[in-house]
Design an enzyme around this catalytic site. Structure first.
Site, PDB file in Angstrom:
ATOM      1  CG  HIS A  26      -4.916   2.480  -7.645  1.00  0.00           C
ATOM      2  ND1 HIS A  26      -4.711   3.652  -6.681  1.00  0.00           N
ATOM      3  CD2 HIS A  26      -4.770   1.282  -6.821  1.00  0.00           C
ATOM      4  CE1 HIS A  26      -4.594   2.785  -5.558  1.00  0.00           C
ATOM      5  NE2 HIS A  26      -4.494   1.533  -5.670  1.00  0.00           N
ATOM      6  CD  GLU A  27      -5.485  -2.278  -8.407  1.00  0.00           C
ATOM      7  OE1 GLU A  27      -4.285  -2.924  -7.738  1.00  0.00           O
ATOM      8  OE2 GLU A  27      -6.348  -1.625  -7.784  1.00  0.00           O
TER       9      GLU A  27
ATOM     10  CG  HIS B  22      -0.814  -1.503  -6.209  1.00  0.00           C
ATOM     11  ND1 HIS B  22      -0.221  -1.127  -4.831  1.00  0.00           N
ATOM     12  CD2 HIS B  22      -2.076  -0.991  -6.193  1.00  0.00           C
ATOM     13  CE1 HIS B  22      -1.332  -0.509  -4.247  1.00  0.00           C
ATOM     14  NE2 HIS B  22      -2.433  -0.647  -5.197  1.00  0.00           N
TER      15      HIS B  22
END
Length: 150
Positions: free
Chosen positions: A70-71, A74
C-alpha cells in the site's frame, strides 16, 4: 514474526517493490514506534516510508506485506508525478492491480472491548457500546424500535 533490522526491512521493501511494481525502491524505510492506529505512512516531502512495528509483532506476514505494498503504491505514484492520494483514480487502480489493501485491519491490542450490547426489539439490529445507554430515552436509529440489553 520478529522485527527485522533496518537493512532487512529495506531489502524486504525493495524485493516487494521489484515483485509487484517492477521498480527498485531507492529511498528510506524505517519503523516508527509512535504510529498507533495506522499500519504505515508515506511522507512525500522526505520520500520516506514509515511502518508501524506493532503490525510485525501482532499480525501475520500477509497483513504486513499488504501494508508495505500500500505504501509502495503511494511512493511509486508520487515518483511518477501521478495522483498518489487515497482519493485519486491512479492510486485506486494501482491498488487493485497489485492486490494491495485499501485499509489495514485493526491491531488486536487496539480493538475496543464493548461492555454493553443492545438489540432492537423490532428489527433485531445489535448496538455495541462502551458506555451504558438509557433504554427509556434512546431508540433504534433504523426503525425507531425499543432497545433491550443482551
Amino acid at each position: 514474526m520478529k522485527l527485522p533490522s533496518d537493512i532487512e526491512l529495506f531489502e524486504l521493501v525493495d524485493k516487494l517493490s521489484l515483485t509487484y511494481f517492477n521498480k527498485h525502491f531507492i529511498d528510506k524505510v524505517y519503523f516508527n514506534t509512535r504510529l498507533r492506529t495506522t499500519g504505515g505512512r508515506y511522507l512525500p516531502s522526505k520520500r520516506v516510508i514509515e511502518l508501524n512495528p506493532k503490525y510485525v509483532l501482532e499480525s501475520n506476514k500477509e497483513e504486513f506485506y499488504g501494508i508495505i505494498k500500500h505504501e509502495l503504491c503511494h511512493y511509486h505514484l508520487h515518483i511518477e508525478g501521478k495522483g498518489y492520494k487515497h482519493g485519486d483514480r491512479d492510486f485506486k487502480e494501482l491498488l487493485k492491480a497489485t492486490g494491495s489493501p485499501r485499509h489495514c485491519s485493526p491491531l488486536p491490542s487496539q480493538q475496543r472491548e464493548y461492555r454493553y450490547k443492545y438489540q432492537c426489539i423490532q428489527c433485531g439490529f445489535v448496538y455495541k457500546r462502551v458506555r451504558k445507554v438509557n433504554m427509556r430515552k434512546y431508540r433504534c436509529g433504523k426503525c425507531r424500535g425499543s432497545l433491550k440489553e443482551i
